[in-house]
Write a protein that holds these residues in place. Structure first.
Motif, PDB file in Angstrom:
ATOM      1  N   ARG A 172      19.858   8.144 -12.849  1.00 21.49           N
ATOM      2  CA  ARG A 172      19.995   6.885 -12.121  1.00 21.49           C
ATOM      3  C   ARG A 172      18.803   6.639 -11.209  1.00 21.49           C
ATOM      4  NH1 ARG A 172      23.133   7.880  -6.894  1.00 21.49           N
ATOM      5  NH2 ARG A 172      23.473  10.133  -6.843  1.00 21.49           N
ATOM      6  N   ALA A 173      18.560   5.369 -10.979  1.00 18.74           N
ATOM      7  CA  ALA A 173      17.542   4.933 -10.031  1.00 18.74           C
ATOM      8  C   ALA A 173      18.233   4.150  -8.921  1.00 18.74           C
ATOM      9  CB  ALA A 173      16.497   4.055 -10.717  1.00 18.74           C
ATOM     10  N   VAL A 174      17.875   4.429  -7.686  1.00 18.65           N
ATOM     11  CA  VAL A 174      18.484   3.771  -6.530  1.00 18.65           C
ATOM     12  C   VAL A 174      17.391   3.062  -5.744  1.00 18.65           C
ATOM     13  CG1 VAL A 174      19.866   4.070  -4.446  1.00 18.65           C
ATOM     14  CG2 VAL A 174      20.253   5.580  -6.424  1.00 18.65           C
ATOM     15  N   ASP A 175      17.391   1.723  -5.830  1.00 24.55           N
ATOM     16  CA  ASP A 175      16.456   0.883  -5.074  1.00 24.55           C
ATOM     17  C   ASP A 175      15.001   1.367  -5.234  1.00 24.55           C
ATOM     18  OD1 ASP A 175      15.953  -1.357  -3.548  1.00 24.55           O
ATOM     19  OD2 ASP A 175      16.060  -0.282  -1.637  1.00 24.55           O
ATOM     20  N   VAL A 176      14.609   1.600  -6.474  1.00 34.61           N
ATOM     21  CA  VAL A 176      13.293   2.175  -6.758  1.00 34.61           C
ATOM     22  C   VAL A 176      12.208   1.100  -6.798  1.00 34.61           C
ATOM     23  CG1 VAL A 176      11.901   3.226  -8.600  1.00 34.61           C
ATOM     24  CG2 VAL A 176      14.065   4.261  -7.919  1.00 34.61           C
ATOM     25  N   THR A 177      11.140   1.369  -6.085  1.00 36.67           N
ATOM     26  CA  THR A 177       9.932   0.553  -6.192  1.00 36.67           C
ATOM     27  C   THR A 177       8.791   1.457  -6.647  1.00 36.67           C
ATOM     28  OG1 THR A 177       9.185   0.915  -3.918  1.00 36.67           O
ATOM     29  CG2 THR A 177      10.682  -0.928  -4.309  1.00 36.67           C
ATOM     30  N   LYS A 178       7.831   0.851  -7.345  1.00 31.19           N
ATOM     31  CA  LYS A 178       6.644   1.574  -7.768  1.00 31.19           C
ATOM     32  C   LYS A 178       5.452   0.648  -7.671  1.00 31.19           C
ATOM     33  CE  LYS A 178       3.889   4.642  -9.538  1.00 31.19           C
ATOM     34  NZ  LYS A 178       3.485   5.850  -8.767  1.00 31.19           N
ATOM     35  N   HIS A 179       4.467   1.037  -6.849  1.00 26.86           N
ATOM     36  CA  HIS A 179       3.254   0.250  -6.658  1.00 26.86           C
ATOM     37  C   HIS A 179       2.053   1.017  -7.197  1.00 26.86           C
ATOM     38  CE1 HIS A 179       5.317  -1.801  -2.957  1.00 26.86           C
ATOM     39  NE2 HIS A 179       5.779  -2.247  -4.116  1.00 26.86           N
ATOM     40  N   TYR A 180       1.131   0.300  -7.802  1.00 27.68           N
ATOM     41  CA  TYR A 180      -0.148   0.873  -8.217  1.00 27.68           C
ATOM     42  C   TYR A 180      -1.262   0.173  -7.449  1.00 27.68           C
ATOM     43  CZ  TYR A 180       2.357   2.903 -12.205  1.00 27.68           C
ATOM     44  OH  TYR A 180       3.222   3.608 -12.997  1.00 27.68           O
ATOM     45  N   GLY A 181      -2.274   0.941  -7.066  1.00 32.36           N
ATOM     46  CA  GLY A 181      -3.402   0.337  -6.371  1.00 32.36           C
ATOM     47  C   GLY A 181      -3.142   0.198  -4.883  1.00 32.36           C
ATOM     48  N   MET A 182      -4.144  -0.345  -4.189  1.00 37.39           N
ATOM     49  CA  MET A 182      -4.070  -0.485  -2.740  1.00 37.39           C
ATOM     50  C   MET A 182      -4.511  -1.884  -2.322  1.00 37.39           C
ATOM     51  SD  MET A 182      -3.123   2.563  -1.604  1.00 37.39           S
ATOM     52  CE  MET A 182      -3.640   2.598   0.118  1.00 37.39           C
ATOM     53  N   GLY A 183      -4.056  -2.320  -1.154  1.00 31.36           N
ATOM     54  CA  GLY A 183      -4.502  -3.574  -0.572  1.00 31.36           C
ATOM     55  C   GLY A 183      -4.246  -4.773  -1.468  1.00 31.36           C
ATOM     56  N   GLU A 184      -5.251  -5.650  -1.571  1.00 29.98           N
ATOM     57  CA  GLU A 184      -5.101  -6.862  -2.371  1.00 29.98           C
ATOM     58  C   GLU A 184      -4.999  -6.565  -3.860  1.00 29.98           C
ATOM     59  OE1 GLU A 184      -8.225  -9.544  -1.471  1.00 29.98           O
ATOM     60  OE2 GLU A 184      -7.593  -9.896   0.612  1.00 29.98           O
ATOM     61  N   ALA A 185      -5.458  -5.382  -4.265  1.00 26.08           N
ATOM     62  CA  ALA A 185      -5.395  -5.003  -5.678  1.00 26.08           C
ATOM     63  C   ALA A 185      -4.062  -4.351  -6.042  1.00 26.08           C
ATOM     64  CB  ALA A 185      -6.544  -4.055  -6.011  1.00 26.08           C
ATOM     65  N   GLN A 186      -3.169  -4.216  -5.076  1.00 26.11           N
ATOM     66  CA  GLN A 186      -1.904  -3.543  -5.334  1.00 26.11           C
ATOM     67  C   GLN A 186      -1.031  -4.358  -6.292  1.00 26.11           C
ATOM     68  OE1 GLN A 186       1.601  -2.991  -2.422  1.00 26.11           O
ATOM     69  NE2 GLN A 186       0.419  -1.081  -2.207  1.00 26.11           N
ATOM     70  N   VAL A 187      -0.404  -3.644  -7.235  1.00 27.28           N
ATOM     71  CA  VAL A 187       0.493  -4.252  -8.221  1.00 27.28           C
ATOM     72  C   VAL A 187       1.862  -3.600  -8.101  1.00 27.28           C
ATOM     73  CG1 VAL A 187       0.955  -4.609 -10.671  1.00 27.28           C
ATOM     74  CG2 VAL A 187      -1.397  -4.762  -9.809  1.00 27.28           C
ATOM     75  N   ALA A 188       2.899  -4.415  -8.023  1.00 29.69           N
ATOM     76  CA  ALA A 188       4.271  -3.901  -7.969  1.00 29.69           C
ATOM     77  C   ALA A 188       4.828  -3.814  -9.382  1.00 29.69           C
ATOM     78  CB  ALA A 188       5.145  -4.805  -7.103  1.00 29.69           C
ATOM     79  N   ALA A 189       4.931  -2.596  -9.913  1.00 34.72           N
ATOM     80  CA  ALA A 189       5.450  -2.409 -11.270  1.00 34.72           C
ATOM     81  C   ALA A 189       6.975  -2.416 -11.289  1.00 34.72           C
ATOM     82  CB  ALA A 189       4.924  -1.095 -11.849  1.00 34.72           C
ATOM     83  N   LEU A 190       7.596  -1.908 -10.234  1.00 28.78           N
ATOM     84  CA  LEU A 190       9.057  -1.930 -10.102  1.00 28.78           C
ATOM     85  C   LEU A 190       9.413  -2.459  -8.717  1.00 28.78           C
ATOM     86  CD1 LEU A 190      10.001   1.564 -11.633  1.00 28.78           C
ATOM     87  CD2 LEU A 190      10.111  -0.675 -12.769  1.00 28.78           C
ATOM     88  N   ARG A 191      10.439  -3.314  -8.669  1.00 28.72           N
ATOM     89  CA  ARG A 191      10.814  -3.970  -7.416  1.00 28.72           C
ATOM     90  C   ARG A 191      12.309  -3.770  -7.136  1.00 28.72           C
ATOM     91  NH1 ARG A 191       7.007  -8.461  -6.629  1.00 28.72           N
ATOM     92  NH2 ARG A 191       5.572  -8.591  -8.384  1.00 28.72           N
ATOM     93  N   GLY A 192      12.651  -2.700  -6.457  1.00 24.19           N
ATOM     94  CA  GLY A 192      14.040  -2.478  -6.056  1.00 24.19           C
ATOM     95  C   GLY A 192      14.997  -2.325  -7.222  1.00 24.19           C
ATOM     96  N   VAL A 193      14.666  -1.462  -8.180  1.00 24.51           N
ATOM     97  CA  VAL A 193      15.488  -1.280  -9.381  1.00 24.51           C
ATOM     98  C   VAL A 193      16.653  -0.341  -9.105  1.00 24.51           C
ATOM     99  CG1 VAL A 193      15.526  -0.324 -11.714  1.00 24.51           C
ATOM    100  CG2 VAL A 193      13.611  -1.763 -10.981  1.00 24.51           C
ATOM    101  N   ASN A 194      17.835  -0.790  -9.493  1.00 27.49           N
ATOM    102  CA  ASN A 194      19.046   0.036  -9.452  1.00 27.49           C
ATOM    103  C   ASN A 194      19.640   0.089 -10.857  1.00 27.49           C
ATOM    104  OD1 ASN A 194      19.777   0.608  -6.415  1.00 27.49           O
ATOM    105  ND2 ASN A 194      19.129  -1.542  -6.496  1.00 27.49           N
ATOM    106  N   VAL A 195      19.793   1.297 -11.396  1.00 30.14           N
ATOM    107  CA  VAL A 195      20.355   1.417 -12.743  1.00 30.14           C
ATOM    108  C   VAL A 195      21.007   2.789 -12.903  1.00 30.14           C
ATOM    109  CG1 VAL A 195      18.222   2.325 -13.779  1.00 30.14           C
ATOM    110  CG2 VAL A 195      19.877   1.116 -15.216  1.00 30.14           C
TER     111      VAL A 195
END
Length: 264
Positions: free
Chosen positions: A24-47
């Motif tokens: 299970r995933a509980v409120d999972v976020t995953k970001h790549y990169g830093m600052g303005e180049a940061q990309v949110a690959a996962l945004r608060g995933v619950n499964v």
């Protein structure tokens, strides 16, 4: 017809499936990169991934489906939130603890077969278990080999096997240690339609007959239709799911997600 394909034709959904949560995933976020180049690959995933089920994860390119699988499997670190395999919290584990978890509780099947060319099919199948210091019982070994229909190919090396047979070796390797959950990343991506169907029927049979928990990332609605449940991601979030899927229903949902993305 391969032996395991004959057995699959007799499989029904009457096998009792444990309903414990395998991962299970509980409120999972995953970001790549830093600052303005940061990309949110996962945004608060619950499964929650239920034990004994075959779950497919789908979504448009860049939706986060492979990232979610990698986080659930402990192959990638989450930025925030919690990930569990069984009762074990994955995030926060040391490299040594993660290695132990993956060896004992998690199986992997990838698009690339990742077989060692100098080893026979049997040696490839048993290698991870041997590295971990374990050996399967003869009954379990025979059952897995019969399931994948490779009894006559155990002494062959990968170059002597077809693509479908090589992927079935990889499937048997993942199943041999009886892991809590098997993660499959586009397992039919390098196969023709016939060989791909053989592998998908094996995965379906493993869940329905052997009670194995399987999580598969795929972009193919036909492949997803072999699963018990399809989870859909878009822009790093879970947006819907289907149980007892058909290829038509999966394709329609993907079309709906694409249409919503164009409007947004």
């Amino acid at each position: 017809m391969e032996p395991y394909l004959r057995s699959v034709s007799r499989v029904t959904a009457t096998v009792s499936k444990p309903q414990q949560i395998a991962a299970r995933a509980v409120d999972v976020t995953k970001h790549y990169g830093m600052g303005e180049a940061q990309v949110a690959a996962l945004r608060g995933v619950n499964v929650e991934i239920l034990g004994g089920e075959f779950t497919a994860i789908m979504g448009p390119s860049g939706s986060g489906k492979s990232t979610l699988m990698h986080c659930l499997a402990g192959l990638d670190h989450v930025t925030s939130g919690e990930v569990y395999v069984g009762d074990a919290q994955v995030n926060g584990m040391s490299d040594k603890e993660l290695t132990k978890l993956r060896r004992g509780h998690i199986g992997f099947i990838f698009q690339q077969f990742n077989l060692i060319p100098t080893l026979t099919a049997e040696e490839n199948i048993l290698l991870p278990l041997k590295i971990a210091g374990g050996t399967p019982s003869k009954d379990w070994f025979d059952r897995v080999i019969d399931t994948v229909g490779l009894a006559g190919r155990l002494r062959h090396r990968p170059t002597e096997l077809s693509g479908g047979q090589q992927q079935r070796v990889a499937c048997a390797r993942a199943l041999m240690a009886q892991p809590d959950v098997i993660f499959a990343d586009e397992p039919t991506g390098n196969l023709d339609s016939t060989s791909g169907a053989e592998v998908l029927k094996f995965l379906q049979h493993s869940a329905r007959s052997l009670g194995q928990t399987i999580v598969m990332v795929t972009h193919d609605p036909v492949a997803a239709a072999y699963s018990d449940r399809v989870i859909f991601l878009a822009d790093g979030q879970i947006v819907d799911e289907i149980t007892e899927p058909t290829a038509e229903a999966v394709l329609a949902m993907m079309g709906k997600i694409d249409a919503q993305a164009r409007v947004a």
